[in-house]
Motif scaffolding. Structure first.
Motif, PDB file in Angstrom:
ATOM      1  N   VAL A 159       4.149   7.864  39.217  1.00 36.40           N
ATOM      2  CA  VAL A 159       4.502   9.059  39.341  1.00 36.40           C
ATOM      3  C   VAL A 159       5.548   9.159  40.325  1.00 36.40           C
ATOM      4  O   VAL A 159       5.583   8.836  41.524  1.00 36.40           O
ATOM      5  N   ASP A 160       6.706   9.898  39.945  1.00 39.65           N
ATOM      6  CA  ASP A 160       7.912  10.163  40.883  1.00 39.65           C
ATOM      7  C   ASP A 160       7.439  11.528  41.575  1.00 39.65           C
ATOM      8  O   ASP A 160       7.825  12.462  40.969  1.00 39.65           O
ATOM      9  N   MET A 161       6.847  11.697  42.573  1.00 40.70           N
ATOM     10  CA  MET A 161       6.384  12.804  43.245  1.00 40.70           C
ATOM     11  C   MET A 161       7.549  13.765  43.656  1.00 40.70           C
ATOM     12  O   MET A 161       7.162  15.158  43.287  1.00 40.70           O
ATOM     13  N   GLY A 162       8.814  13.570  43.692  1.00 42.57           N
ATOM     14  CA  GLY A 162       9.909  14.540  43.766  1.00 42.57           C
ATOM     15  C   GLY A 162      10.084  14.938  42.308  1.00 42.57           C
ATOM     16  O   GLY A 162      10.454  16.301  42.472  1.00 42.57           O
ATOM     17  N   GLN A 163      10.078  14.345  41.281  1.00 47.00           N
ATOM     18  CA  GLN A 163      10.296  14.760  40.001  1.00 47.00           C
ATOM     19  C   GLN A 163       9.326  15.763  39.645  1.00 47.00           C
ATOM     20  O   GLN A 163       9.606  16.740  39.094  1.00 47.00           O
ATOM     21  N   LEU A 164       7.931  15.501  40.106  1.00 42.17           N
ATOM     22  CA  LEU A 164       6.874  16.379  39.639  1.00 42.17           C
ATOM     23  C   LEU A 164       7.041  17.732  40.211  1.00 42.17           C
ATOM     24  O   LEU A 164       6.653  18.739  39.834  1.00 42.17           O
ATOM     25  N   GLY A 165       7.793  17.665  41.670  1.00 44.98           N
ATOM     26  CA  GLY A 165       7.888  19.043  42.507  1.00 44.98           C
ATOM     27  C   GLY A 165       6.503  19.449  42.876  1.00 44.98           C
ATOM     28  O   GLY A 165       5.361  18.733  42.775  1.00 44.98           O
ATOM     29  N   GLU A 166       6.477  20.335  43.800  1.00 46.77           N
ATOM     30  CA  GLU A 166       5.115  20.759  44.329  1.00 46.77           C
ATOM     31  C   GLU A 166       4.434  21.565  43.190  1.00 46.77           C
ATOM     32  O   GLU A 166       3.923  22.675  43.469  1.00 46.77           O
ATOM     33  N   ASN A 167       3.548  20.721  42.732  1.00 47.85           N
ATOM     34  CA  ASN A 167       2.388  20.648  41.542  1.00 47.85           C
ATOM     35  C   ASN A 167       1.394  19.746  41.879  1.00 47.85           C
ATOM     36  O   ASN A 167       1.696  18.531  42.429  1.00 47.85           O
ATOM     37  N   THR A 168       0.037  19.905  41.695  1.00 41.15           N
ATOM     38  CA  THR A 168      -0.900  19.202  41.878  1.00 41.15           C
ATOM     39  C   THR A 168      -1.538  18.783  40.461  1.00 41.15           C
ATOM     40  O   THR A 168      -1.820  19.792  39.763  1.00 41.15           O
ATOM     41  N   ILE A 169      -1.813  17.547  40.124  1.00 44.26           N
ATOM     42  CA  ILE A 169      -2.777  17.333  38.953  1.00 44.26           C
ATOM     43  C   ILE A 169      -3.846  16.484  39.603  1.00 44.26           C
ATOM     44  O   ILE A 169      -3.911  15.461  40.342  1.00 44.26           O
ATOM     45  N   VAL A 170      -5.035  16.699  39.051  1.00 43.25           N
ATOM     46  CA  VAL A 170      -6.495  16.186  39.283  1.00 43.25           C
ATOM     47  C   VAL A 170      -6.708  15.547  38.123  1.00 43.25           C
ATOM     48  O   VAL A 170      -6.811  16.395  37.019  1.00 43.25           O
ATOM     49  N   LEU A 171      -7.322  14.417  38.216  1.00 42.74           N
ATOM     50  CA  LEU A 171      -7.772  13.949  37.117  1.00 42.74           C
ATOM     51  C   LEU A 171      -9.031  13.442  37.382  1.00 42.74           C
ATOM     52  O   LEU A 171      -9.636  13.024  38.358  1.00 42.74           O
ATOM     53  N   ASP A 172      -9.993  14.155  36.386  1.00 40.47           N
ATOM     54  CA  ASP A 172     -11.490  14.210  36.577  1.00 40.47           C
ATOM     55  C   ASP A 172     -12.155  12.889  35.505  1.00 40.47           C
ATOM     56  O   ASP A 172     -11.838  13.402  34.216  1.00 40.47           O
ATOM     57  N   CYS A 173     -12.550  12.130  35.902  1.00 42.52           N
ATOM     58  CA  CYS A 173     -12.926  10.831  34.910  1.00 42.52           C
ATOM     59  C   CYS A 173     -14.493  10.866  34.906  1.00 42.52           C
ATOM     60  O   CYS A 173     -14.914  10.414  35.939  1.00 42.52           O
ATOM     61  N   ASP A 174     -15.111  11.557  34.061  1.00 45.30           N
ATOM     62  CA  ASP A 174     -16.523  11.458  34.117  1.00 45.30           C
ATOM     63  C   ASP A 174     -17.219  10.624  32.898  1.00 45.30           C
ATOM     64  O   ASP A 174     -16.888  10.868  31.766  1.00 45.30           O
ATOM     65  N   VAL A 175     -17.902   9.655  33.516  1.00 46.31           N
ATOM     66  CA  VAL A 175     -18.259   8.556  32.503  1.00 46.31           C
ATOM     67  C   VAL A 175     -19.910   9.313  31.579  1.00 46.31           C
ATOM     68  O   VAL A 175     -20.644   9.662  32.276  1.00 46.31           O
ATOM     69  N   LEU A 176     -19.432   9.474  30.246  1.00 51.69           N
ATOM     70  CA  LEU A 176     -20.514   9.778  29.677  1.00 51.69           C
ATOM     71  C   LEU A 176     -21.514   8.927  29.210  1.00 51.69           C
ATOM     72  O   LEU A 176     -22.688   9.180  29.047  1.00 51.69           O
ATOM     73  N   GLN A 177     -20.863   7.859  28.855  1.00 50.87           N
ATOM     74  CA  GLN A 177     -21.802   6.615  28.508  1.00 50.87           C
ATOM     75  C   GLN A 177     -21.201   5.514  29.269  1.00 50.87           C
ATOM     76  O   GLN A 177     -19.857   5.216  28.904  1.00 50.87           O
ATOM     77  N   ALA A 178     -21.842   4.428  29.708  1.00 51.89           N
ATOM     78  CA  ALA A 178     -21.534   3.425  30.571  1.00 51.89           C
ATOM     79  C   ALA A 178     -21.876   1.989  29.738  1.00 51.89           C
ATOM     80  O   ALA A 178     -22.935   2.106  29.516  1.00 51.89           O
ATOM     81  N   ASP A 179     -21.052   1.141  29.621  1.00 52.05           N
ATOM     82  CA  ASP A 179     -21.320  -0.229  29.039  1.00 52.05           C
ATOM     83  C   ASP A 179     -20.507  -1.131  29.261  1.00 52.05           C
ATOM     84  O   ASP A 179     -19.925  -2.024  28.508  1.00 52.05           O
ATOM     85  N   GLY A 180     -19.922  -0.947  30.735  1.00 47.08           N
ATOM     86  CA  GLY A 180     -19.131  -1.921  31.238  1.00 47.08           C
ATOM     87  C   GLY A 180     -17.595  -1.514  31.080  1.00 47.08           C
ATOM     88  O   GLY A 180     -17.234  -0.826  30.231  1.00 47.08           O
ATOM     89  N   GLY A 181     -16.680  -1.927  32.350  1.00 48.05           N
ATOM     90  CA  GLY A 181     -15.389  -1.487  32.211  1.00 48.05           C
ATOM     91  C   GLY A 181     -15.105   0.063  32.375  1.00 48.05           C
ATOM     92  O   GLY A 181     -13.998   0.538  32.032  1.00 48.05           O
ATOM     93  N   THR A 182     -15.906   0.889  32.919  1.00 50.14           N
ATOM     94  CA  THR A 182     -15.658   2.204  32.948  1.00 50.14           C
ATOM     95  C   THR A 182     -14.325   2.420  33.745  1.00 50.14           C
ATOM     96  O   THR A 182     -13.679   3.528  33.641  1.00 50.14           O
ATOM     97  N   ARG A 183     -14.266   1.927  34.941  1.00 51.07           N
ATOM     98  CA  ARG A 183     -12.958   2.251  35.671  1.00 51.07           C
ATOM     99  C   ARG A 183     -11.748   1.918  34.913  1.00 51.07           C
ATOM    100  O   ARG A 183     -10.703   2.720  35.211  1.00 51.07           O
ATOM    101  N   THR A 184     -11.717   0.714  34.487  1.00 44.33           N
ATOM    102  CA  THR A 184     -10.452   0.576  33.465  1.00 44.33           C
ATOM    103  C   THR A 184     -10.411   1.367  32.255  1.00 44.33           C
ATOM    104  O   THR A 184      -9.136   1.865  32.077  1.00 44.33           O
ATOM    105  N   ALA A 185     -11.284   1.725  31.631  1.00 41.76           N
ATOM    106  CA  ALA A 185     -11.290   2.897  30.675  1.00 41.76           C
ATOM    107  C   ALA A 185     -10.557   4.106  31.064  1.00 41.76           C
ATOM    108  O   ALA A 185      -9.937   5.142  30.591  1.00 41.76           O
ATOM    109  N   ALA A 186     -11.433   4.577  32.291  1.00 41.76           N
ATOM    110  CA  ALA A 186     -10.807   5.912  32.998  1.00 41.76           C
ATOM    111  C   ALA A 186      -9.316   5.770  33.440  1.00 41.76           C
ATOM    112  O   ALA A 186      -8.630   6.638  33.097  1.00 41.76           O
TER     113      ALA A 186
END
Lengths: 252, 252, 252, 252, 252, 252
Positions: free
Chosen positions: E107-134
Motif C-alpha cells: 500500500v502506498d499510504m500517500g495515495q490512500l490518503g487519510e483513510n484507515t482500513i482494518v482487516l479482520d481475519c477470523d478463522v472459522l475453521q482451522a486445518d493448517g495455514g490459517t495465517r497464509t490463507a488470511a
C-alpha cells in the motif's frame, strides 16, 4: 399448597416484606437512600454533576446511569471482591444495566439538561430482591438529587425532568403458587423468578421472567404479572410517603 | 496558633471526634461493626471460615487478613469503582495491607488454629481517618468472630487467640501545631500526617509518618507520638466498653 | 546480645554495608545511577521531559514521580513478572509511592517549571533495603536530570528546583537490639523493621515502622530513630561525594 | 554505496560491534550473563528449578522457556511499563517466544530430566539487536545453569542436556547494501531487517526476514544469509571463549 | 521418502490444497472474503473508514492494520476465548502483526490518503495455514475496500493506493522432504515450518522459518524458498481471477 | 398504522424473516449450525467433552453452558474486539447467560451424565435478533452434539438427556403496533423490545421485555406474548424439519 397457607416467614402470598426508606443517609451525596426490604439493605447514592459525558456534549440532553454492587459479606458466605478479581461478573453487569434503564424510563433528558446523575446501589446486606430494592430506593435518591441540582441552579426552575415514578418488585412460583417479594430462602426454591419494574401509573418498564426449574405456562405468567402490579403499587405509595415526609425515615 | 485555640470544629488539640461503635450491624457476618469517627463511617465485617489457604494447610496455624475499600460516593465527589477500572489502586492496596498486619499483631495464630478470618472494611462515608477507624472497628468485629468460631466448635474452648487489643488513630501537624484525629478539612491542610497503631498495653504496632509539606524534626515527631499514645488509649477504652456491653451500640 | 557482638556479616550495629554510587550508568537517560548497598543493586534512571501531565498544565508547576520494580530473578528464587500477571502487587505500589513522595519532598515544583521527571528504580539484585537504596540513588539521578534539563534550556538558568537532598536507610530490631541497614538475612529475622527517609539537614520525610513480631515500646522506637539519623547523615555525605566527583563512581 | 565505504560508526559491512559477555553478573541466579553488543546491554538470568510444570509431569522431560522485557528507560525516550499498562505487547510476546524456541532447539529434554530452566532476558539498554544479544547471552547462562543443576544433583552426572550451542545476529539492507549486526541508527533506516538464529555447527534455527520498505529479491536474501552465517560463527567462538574462561568476562 | 510418493491426502509435494476465494461474503463490510485453503476457512472483513488515528492526523498518509483471531471451536478441540481470558496470547499478537505488515507492504499510504482500513481475519475453521490463507484473502478484501472507498469519494479518482498484490503460503519439511501448503496433520509432523509472504512480482515481504525439530541447513532452506515462490505465484493468479470475476466465487 | 400495512421489508406483522438452518457447517465440532434469520447469521458450535468442571465432579450430573460473541465487523460499523479491550461487555455477558439458561431448561442433567457441552454462538453478521437466532440454532447443534456423544459411548444408549426443544424469537412495538422478529431497522425504532424463549410444547422459559421508549400497558404485553407464541411454534417446526432431514440445510 393452598394460597391461604402462610409463607415460611408468616406472610400472605401477596404481602411485601417490611419496607423502610431512609432518605439522606449520607452527608455528601446529592441524594441518598438506605432502602430495606426485610433484611435486604441497599445503600443508594445519587451523584449529580453538571455536564455530560463527551459523546453527549452539545445535545442539550442529560444522562442518568447506575452501578450496582454487593459488599463481599452482604451474603451468607463471603464472596470475593470484583475489584480484586479484576473484572465485573455478568450478574453485576446485568443488574447495573437494568437499574440504569429503569430510572431512565422516567427521566425526560431534555428537561434534565446537560447534567449527569449516577446512581450507586451498593448492597450492604442481601436477602433476596436486591435489584428491585435498588430500583425502588434509587428512584427516591434520584428525586432528591434532581432537587439538589435545581437548588444549585443546574436544573431550570420550571423544568420537569421526571415523567413519573418507578418501582420494582420480584414475584415467583414457590411450592407451586405465585408469591410476591421473595426472600433468599424462597428465591432458592423458586421454579420461576420474575422481576417487574413499573411506573407509578401502572405501566411496565421491564418484565424479566426466568424459569429456573419447570417452564411456565401463560396462566401462571398472568398470575405473576397481577401480583407484581399490586406490589409495585404498594411500593409507589411508600416512595411518595418518603418523599412527602420532611423527616428522614418512612417505614411500612 | 496557640494550643488553646479551638480547632475548626471546636475540638481541643488532643480531643477525638465523637466515636461510635455499633456491634452486629449485619445479620450474616460472624462479627460486624459499624464504626464512626465523627462523619467517617466504616462497616467492618469479619468472616470466620474453618480451614486455611492452601499454602498454610497442615501448619496448625490460622490466618487473618483484611480488605479495605471505599464506596464510590463515600467521598465529597464520586470516585470511579476499582472493580470497573479493573484494578486496585496503590492506596487501597496499602491500607488493606496495613489493616491486615495490624490485626495479625494481636493474634496468636497457633491458638486460632487452622481457621481463617477475613476483615472487610468498607468505607460508607469518608471524612478523614478512615484507615484508623477501620482498624479500631475491625478489632471489635474480630473479637466477635472468634467467639462465633468458638461457639461453633472451630476454636478450642480454652484457646486464647488474642494476645491483646489494637486500635489506631491519626495525628498531624496543622497550622503549626500537633493535633489528634484529623478530619478531612484538617487532613488537606496538614504539613505532616501520621497514622499510629498501638496495642491496648501502649506499645507500637505501626508508625507511618509522612511530611506532606515541610519535613519535620525530632521534637515535633515526639509530640505527635505523645498525642497518638493518648488517643489510642482512649479508643482502647471505648473498644472494651463496646465489647462488655450486652447491647449493640457504644458511643463516646 | 551485647551491642558489641558483631553482626552475622561482621558489621557493627551502627554500620552501613559497603555503599557504591555509580553515576551515568546508562547512555540515554538524563540522569542514571547504579546504587549498591552491599549486594543490593538498584538501577535508577531519571527521565526528564519538557511539559507536564494534562491535569497540571498551565499551573507553572513541575512534576516528579517514581516507579519501583524488581527483576524476576533479583531475588533468591524467581518471582513471576508483574507484567505477565497483568497487575502490580501491593508492595510494588507502596514502594513506588514512597519513592515518589520522598523525592518530591526536596523539589520546589515552581522552580522546576512545567517539566516532568520520572524516576525508574529497577532492582537488579535484592539483598534487603532495596527501597532505601532506591531513594538514595534516585536523588543523585534526579540532580543529574535537572542539570541535563537546565543545559537543554528547559529549566531556568538561575532556578533552584532542589530545596535540599534526601536519603533513606532501614533500621530494625534483630536479636533484641537495634541495628542499621539490614540485609536480607537480618530482615527475615527482625521483630521490627523501620524505613526512614531524611533530608540532608536531618529532618524526617517519612518514618515507616512495623512490628513484624513483638510490638515495640517507645524507648526502642527512640533508639531506632537515633540509628537512622546517623545512617542517613552518612549516606548524605556519600551522595555529595558522588555528585562532586567528575568521575563516574564513588564507593564508601 | 560501495561495500568498502565504512558504516556510520566506522565498521565494515561484515563486522560485529564490540561484543562483551560477562558471566555470573548476579549472585543468586543459577546462571547469569551481562551481554553487550556495542551499547546494547542485556541481563540474562537463568533460573534452574527441579520439577516441571503440571502439564509435563511424569513425562521424564525437562522444560526451558524465556521471558524478554525492556526496562522503561532502556530506550532513547522512556516507554511505559507493561506491568503498569496491565498487558504485554505483541513485540514482547514475539521476542519471548523466539528466545525460548531458540534455546530449546539445542536442549535434549530427556537428558535434562524433569527440571525447568527459565531464561529472563531484561534489556538494560537498547541500541538495536536486543533479541539477538539476548539469545547469544542466554545460551551462556543456560550452560551455567545446567552445570549448577548438575552440581546440585538434579541433572544426572553423565547426562548431556545440550545438543549444541546457539547464537543469533541481525542482518539488514541499509543504504542498498547488506550489513551485519545493525545498531539502532541503521535499524531505523533499513529496508529489510532479518534476524537469524544458528547452531554452532552452522545450521539454521530461525530465519525471520521482514521487508520494512521495498520487498527484497532472492539474490539479496542470499547475501543476507551469507552475512548472518559468518556473524553467528564469530559469536559462537566468543561464547566458547567465555565458557572456557575461568574468569568472569570475555570481550571481543 | 521419494518426492514422487504422494502425501497423506494424495497431493504432490508442490501442490496447493483446493483454494476457494468467495468475495462479498458479508453485506456490511466494505470488502469481505471467505477464503478456503482445503478445510481451513478464514473470514476476512475489510473496514474502510475516512480519517486516521490521532498520531497520524495531518500527515496526508493513510493507515492499514489487521487483527487475526480464531473462533473457539475452529480447532479440533475447543480453546478458551481470549476475550474471556482477558488477554490476547502471543501467537495471536504475532499473526495479527504479520498480516498487517504484509498488507502494508503493497500500500502506498500517500495515495490512500487519510483513510484507515482494518482487516479482520477470523478463522472459522482451522486445518493448517490459517495465517497464509488470511493474508491471501485479506488482500482481495483490501482491494474491494479501496474501491468502495473510492466510490464513496474518500480515495481520489486517479489515486493508485496499491503498488502490487501480496499472497502467502506455508512450506515445510515433512518426512525429510520439502512440501508446499501444509495441512494440520503435516504441520504437527514438520521438522521445519516456514511461512513466506511474497508480492505478485515474486519478491519477498516476509520469510519466517522455524526449526521445530532438527535445525535445517542452507540447501534445505533454498529448496523451501523455491517451493514457496511457486506456490505464491499460483495464489497470485487465483487472486487476480477472483478480482476479475464479476461473480462472487472463484475456486481453483 | 393499521395491522394490514406491510412492514418496511414487506412482511406481515406476524411473519418471520426467511429462516435457514444449516447443520454440520463445521468439520470438527460435535454439533454445528449456521442459522440465518434474514441477514442475521450466527454460527453455533457445540463442543461435547466427557467430564464436568471440578465443582460438579462426582454429582452424576452433566453441564451445559454457552458463550455468545460478535465478530468485529458483523455490524454496520466495526466494533472493537472484546479480547483487545481485555474485558467482556455487559451485553455480551447478558446474552451468553441467557443462551446458556435457555438450553439448560430442556436438558435433564442426570440423563446427560458427567459430560459437558459448550455452545459457542458467534455472530458472523448482525441484523437484529442475534440472541434469538443463537438460541434457536444452538438447540439444533446441541441435539447433534448429544448424539455424537452417544455414538462415542459417553451418553448411555437409552438415556434421554433432552426433555423437549427450545426456540426463541423477538417481538416489539414498532410504529404503535406489535410485530414479530424485528430486524435492525425495526429494532432501532421500537418502543418496546421483548425476547421470548419457549419450549416446543408452548411454555415459557424466558420473557425479557424492555420499554426502550414509552412504558407499555398490560394489553400490549398480552399482544406481544401472543405473537411470540406463534413465532416460536413456527421456529420449532423448522428445527424439527432440520433435524429430520438427512441433508445439511433446511430453509423456510
Amino acid at each position: 399448597m393452598s394460597d391461604a397457607t402462610p409463607r415460611h416467614d408468616g406472610r400472605a402470598i401477596d404481602q411485601l416484606r417490611d419496607v423502610r426508606i431512609t432518605r439522606n443517609w449520607l452527608d455528601h451525596a446529592e441524594g441518598s437512600v438506605l432502602v430495606e426490604f426485610g433484611r435486604t439493605r441497599v445503600l443508594c447514592a445519587a451523584s449529580f454533576t453538571a455536564g455530560v459525558p463527551r459523546w453527549r456534549k452539545g445535545s442539550g440532553l442529560g444522562w442518568v446511569t447506575a452501578e450496582y454492587a454487593m459488599l463481599p459479606r452482604s451474603t451468607n458466605t463471603r464472596s470475593d471482591r470484583e475489584s480484586v478479581k479484576g473484572k465485573i461478573g455478568g450478574r453485576t453487569h446485568e443488574i447495573s444495566r437494568l437499574v440504569g434503564r429503569s430510572l431512565r424510563s422516567v427521566v425526560d433528558m431534555g428537561q434534565l439538561g446537560e447534567n449527569t446523575i449516577v446512581l450507586d446501589c451498593d448492597v450492604l446486606q442481601a436477602d433476596g430482591g436486591t435489584r428491585t430494592a435498588a430500583i425502588t430506593g434509587a428512584y427516591v435518591a434520584l428525586v432528591d438529587a434532581i432537587e439538589t441540582g435545581r437548588a444549585a441552579g443546574h436544573v431550570a426552575k420550571k423544568a420537569s425532568p421526571l415523567t413519573g415514578s418507578v418501582a420494582a418488585v420480584s414475584v415467583g412460583v414457590v411450592g407451586g403458587r405465585a408469591v410476591l417479594d421473595l426472600d433468599y430462602v424462597e428465591d432458592v426454591d423458586a421454579d420461576t423468578d420474575m422481576n417487574v419494574v413499573m411506573t407509578g401509573d401502572g405501566r411496565f418498564v421491564e418484565v424479566q421472567g426466568t424459569a429456573e426449574g419447570e417452564p411456565f405456562d401463560r396462566r401462571l405468567l398472568d398470575g405473576l404479572l397481577d401480583l407484581a402490579t399490586e406490589g409495585c403499587a404498594d411500593l409507589t405509595r411508600m416512595q411518595h410517603l418518603a418523599l412527602e415526609d420532611s423527616e428522614r425515615e418512612v417505614a411500612r
